[in-house]
Design a protein around this motif. Structure first.
Motif, PDB file in Angstrom:
ATOM      1  N   ALA A   1      36.665  14.110  11.332  1.00  0.00           N
ATOM      2  CA  ALA A   1      35.927  14.871  10.318  1.00  0.00           C
ATOM      3  C   ALA A   1      36.479  16.286  10.253  1.00  0.00           C
ATOM      4  CB  ALA A   1      34.441  14.893  10.632  1.00  0.00           C
TER       5      ALA A   1
ATOM      6  N   VAL B   1      35.199  19.957   9.064  1.00  0.00           N
ATOM      7  CA  VAL B   1      33.987  20.682   8.719  1.00  0.00           C
ATOM      8  C   VAL B   1      34.384  21.971   7.999  1.00  0.00           C
ATOM      9  CG1 VAL B   1      31.868  21.740   9.594  1.00  0.00           C
ATOM     10  CG2 VAL B   1      32.837  19.739  10.762  1.00  0.00           C
ATOM     11  N   THR B   2      33.940  22.063   6.739  1.00  0.00           N
ATOM     12  CA  THR B   2      34.253  23.227   5.916  1.00  0.00           C
ATOM     13  C   THR B   2      32.944  23.839   5.421  1.00  0.00           C
ATOM     14  OG1 THR B   2      34.312  22.074   3.791  1.00  0.00           O
ATOM     15  CG2 THR B   2      36.329  21.995   5.116  1.00  0.00           C
TER      16      THR B   2
ATOM     17  N   GLY C   1      30.653  21.329   3.903  1.00  0.00           N
ATOM     18  CA  GLY C   1      30.079  20.248   4.699  1.00  0.00           C
ATOM     19  C   GLY C   1      31.108  19.522   5.550  1.00  0.00           C
ATOM     20  N   GLU C   2      30.697  18.353   6.058  1.00  0.00           N
ATOM     21  CA  GLU C   2      31.553  17.543   6.930  1.00  0.00           C
ATOM     22  C   GLU C   2      32.185  16.439   6.092  1.00  0.00           C
ATOM     23  OE1 GLU C   2      30.051  16.678  10.927  1.00  0.00           O
ATOM     24  OE2 GLU C   2      30.735  14.610  10.625  1.00  0.00           O
TER      25      GLU C   2
ATOM     26  N   ASP D   1      38.564  26.614   9.915  1.00  0.00           N
ATOM     27  CA  ASP D   1      37.623  25.495   9.842  1.00  0.00           C
ATOM     28  C   ASP D   1      37.880  24.548  11.006  1.00  0.00           C
ATOM     29  OD1 ASP D   1      36.386  26.459   7.581  1.00  0.00           O
ATOM     30  OD2 ASP D   1      37.485  25.178   6.185  1.00  0.00           O
TER      31      ASP D   1
END
Length: 159
Positions: free
Chosen positions: A38, A40-41, A44-45, A150
Protein backbone atom coordinates in the motif's frame (compact mmCIF):
# COMPACT_ATOMS: atom_id res chain seq x y z
CA UNK A 1 -34.77 -36.99 7.80
CA UNK A 2 -34.90 -35.52 4.30
CA UNK A 3 -34.98 -31.94 5.67
CA UNK A 4 -31.95 -32.61 7.93
CA UNK A 5 -29.96 -34.08 5.03
CA UNK A 6 -30.95 -31.24 2.75
CA UNK A 7 -30.02 -28.65 5.40
CA UNK A 8 -26.64 -30.40 5.92
CA UNK A 9 -25.91 -30.41 2.19
CA UNK A 10 -26.94 -26.77 1.75
CA UNK A 11 -24.78 -25.73 4.72
CA UNK A 12 -21.82 -27.63 3.26
CA UNK A 13 -22.29 -26.06 -0.16
CA UNK A 14 -22.53 -22.60 1.38
CA UNK A 15 -19.30 -23.19 3.33
CA UNK A 16 -17.53 -24.31 0.15
CA UNK A 17 -18.79 -21.26 -1.72
CA UNK A 18 -17.54 -18.93 1.03
CA UNK A 19 -14.15 -20.68 1.12
CA UNK A 20 -13.83 -20.19 -2.62
CA UNK A 21 -14.53 -16.48 -2.20
CA UNK A 22 -11.83 -16.01 0.46
CA UNK A 23 -9.28 -13.38 -0.50
CA UNK A 24 -6.51 -15.06 -2.41
CA UNK A 25 -3.52 -13.15 -3.70
CA UNK A 26 -3.56 -12.82 -7.48
CA UNK A 27 -0.83 -14.58 -9.44
CA UNK A 28 1.99 -13.01 -11.41
CA UNK A 29 2.96 -13.94 -14.97
CA UNK A 30 4.95 -16.97 -13.79
CA UNK A 31 2.24 -18.25 -11.45
CA UNK A 32 3.85 -16.81 -8.31
CA UNK A 33 1.58 -15.25 -5.69
CA UNK A 34 1.74 -11.47 -5.73
CA UNK A 35 2.21 -9.57 -2.48
CA UNK A 36 0.03 -6.77 -1.16
CA UNK A 37 1.61 -3.34 -0.85
CA UNK A 38 0.00 0.00 0.00
CA UNK A 39 1.07 3.57 -0.69
CA UNK A 40 -0.28 6.05 1.84
CA UNK A 41 -0.75 9.55 0.45
CA UNK A 42 -2.77 12.63 1.41
CA UNK A 43 -5.67 11.06 -0.52
CA UNK A 44 -5.61 7.81 1.49
CA UNK A 45 -4.22 4.27 1.29
CA UNK A 46 -3.83 2.83 -2.20
CA UNK A 47 -3.38 -0.93 -2.58
CA UNK A 48 -1.25 -2.63 -5.20
CA UNK A 49 -0.33 -6.27 -5.89
CA UNK A 50 3.38 -6.55 -6.58
CA UNK A 51 5.88 -9.02 -7.92
CA UNK A 52 9.03 -9.19 -5.83
CA UNK A 53 12.45 -8.81 -7.44
CA UNK A 54 14.90 -9.65 -4.64
CA UNK A 55 17.58 -11.62 -6.46
CA UNK A 56 20.00 -10.24 -9.03
CA UNK A 57 18.56 -12.01 -12.11
CA UNK A 58 15.05 -10.76 -11.24
CA UNK A 59 16.31 -7.23 -10.59
CA UNK A 60 18.23 -7.21 -13.89
CA UNK A 61 15.19 -8.42 -15.89
CA UNK A 62 12.60 -6.26 -14.09
CA UNK A 63 9.72 -5.48 -16.41
CA UNK A 64 11.67 -5.87 -19.65
CA UNK A 65 9.73 -7.25 -22.62
CA UNK A 66 6.46 -7.07 -20.65
CA UNK A 67 3.08 -5.56 -21.60
CA UNK A 68 1.83 -2.53 -19.66
CA UNK A 69 0.98 -3.13 -16.01
CA UNK A 70 -2.60 -3.15 -14.81
CA UNK A 71 -3.57 -0.19 -12.62
CA UNK A 72 -3.29 -2.20 -9.38
CA UNK A 73 -0.04 -4.04 -10.21
CA UNK A 74 3.63 -3.28 -9.77
CA UNK A 75 7.07 -4.67 -9.10
CA UNK A 76 8.97 -4.14 -5.84
CA UNK A 77 12.75 -4.36 -6.10
CA UNK A 78 14.50 -5.29 -2.86
CA UNK A 79 18.11 -5.59 -1.69
CA UNK A 80 17.82 -7.71 1.48
CA UNK A 81 20.72 -7.31 3.89
CA UNK A 82 22.27 -4.42 1.95
CA UNK A 83 22.58 -0.88 3.25
CA UNK A 84 20.57 1.79 1.43
CA UNK A 85 22.53 3.47 -1.35
CA UNK A 86 22.02 5.67 -4.36
CA UNK A 87 20.05 3.62 -6.90
CA UNK A 88 19.79 4.11 -10.62
CA UNK A 89 17.41 2.43 -13.05
CA UNK A 90 16.97 2.54 -16.80
CA UNK A 91 14.26 1.45 -19.21
CA UNK A 92 16.27 -0.80 -21.55
CA UNK A 93 13.94 -3.26 -23.33
CA UNK A 94 10.95 -1.98 -21.34
CA UNK A 95 8.19 -1.22 -23.86
CA UNK A 96 5.81 0.75 -21.63
CA UNK A 97 6.33 3.87 -19.60
CA UNK A 98 6.63 3.47 -15.82
CA UNK A 99 6.62 5.52 -12.64
CA UNK A 100 9.67 4.62 -10.54
CA UNK A 101 9.41 5.26 -6.79
CA UNK A 102 12.64 5.06 -4.79
CA UNK A 103 12.03 4.09 -1.16
CA UNK A 104 14.18 4.21 2.02
CA UNK A 105 14.40 1.37 4.61
CA UNK A 106 11.51 2.78 6.67
CA UNK A 107 9.18 2.85 3.66
CA UNK A 108 9.40 6.60 2.99
CA UNK A 109 9.43 7.64 -0.68
CA UNK A 110 12.77 9.31 -1.46
CA UNK A 111 11.95 10.40 -5.01
CA UNK A 112 9.66 9.63 -7.93
CA UNK A 113 10.58 9.44 -11.62
CA UNK A 114 7.28 9.87 -13.45
CA UNK A 115 6.61 8.58 -16.96
CA UNK A 116 10.05 7.05 -17.54
CA UNK A 117 10.73 6.83 -21.28
CA UNK A 118 10.29 3.34 -22.76
CA UNK A 119 13.48 1.69 -24.12
CA UNK A 120 15.69 4.52 -22.79
CA UNK A 121 19.15 3.64 -21.51
CA UNK A 122 19.52 6.97 -19.71
CA UNK A 123 20.13 6.44 -15.98
CA UNK A 124 17.31 7.52 -13.67
CA UNK A 125 18.89 8.25 -10.26
CA UNK A 126 17.18 7.99 -6.88
CA UNK A 127 18.69 11.27 -5.66
CA UNK A 128 19.20 9.79 -2.21
CA UNK A 129 19.83 6.48 -0.46
CA UNK A 130 17.18 3.84 -1.15
CA UNK A 131 16.89 0.10 -0.65
CA UNK A 132 13.54 -0.40 -2.33
CA UNK A 133 12.16 0.58 -5.70
CA UNK A 134 8.52 0.34 -6.74
CA UNK A 135 7.63 0.37 -10.42
CA UNK A 136 4.04 1.22 -11.35
CA UNK A 137 2.25 1.89 -14.61
CA UNK A 138 3.06 5.42 -15.80
CA UNK A 139 0.80 8.05 -14.28
CA UNK A 140 -0.28 6.00 -11.25
CA UNK A 141 1.89 7.99 -8.82
CA UNK A 142 0.16 11.22 -9.91
CA UNK A 143 -3.28 9.56 -9.86
CA UNK A 144 -2.90 8.58 -6.19
CA UNK A 145 -1.12 11.81 -5.25
CA UNK A 146 2.18 10.14 -4.28
CA UNK A 147 4.97 12.51 -3.26
CA UNK A 148 8.41 12.18 -1.67
CA UNK A 149 7.94 11.61 2.06
CA UNK A 150 4.78 9.51 1.62
CA UNK A 151 4.78 6.03 3.14
CA UNK A 152 4.92 2.62 1.46
CA UNK A 153 3.54 -0.23 3.60
CA UNK A 154 5.03 -3.68 3.00
CA UNK A 155 6.76 -6.15 5.36
CA UNK A 156 10.10 -5.45 3.65
CA UNK A 157 10.16 -1.93 5.09
CA UNK A 158 10.76 -1.47 8.82
CA UNK A 159 9.10 1.62 10.37
Amino acid sequence: MFDATRRFLLTGLAALALAGCAAKAPEGPNGEALQRLAVVTASGEHTFWVEIADEEPERQRGLMFRPPLEADRGMLFQWPGEAPREQSFWMRNTPSSLDILYIDPTGRIVSIASHATPFSEAPIPSNGPANGVLELRAGRADEIGAKPGDKVLHPYFKP
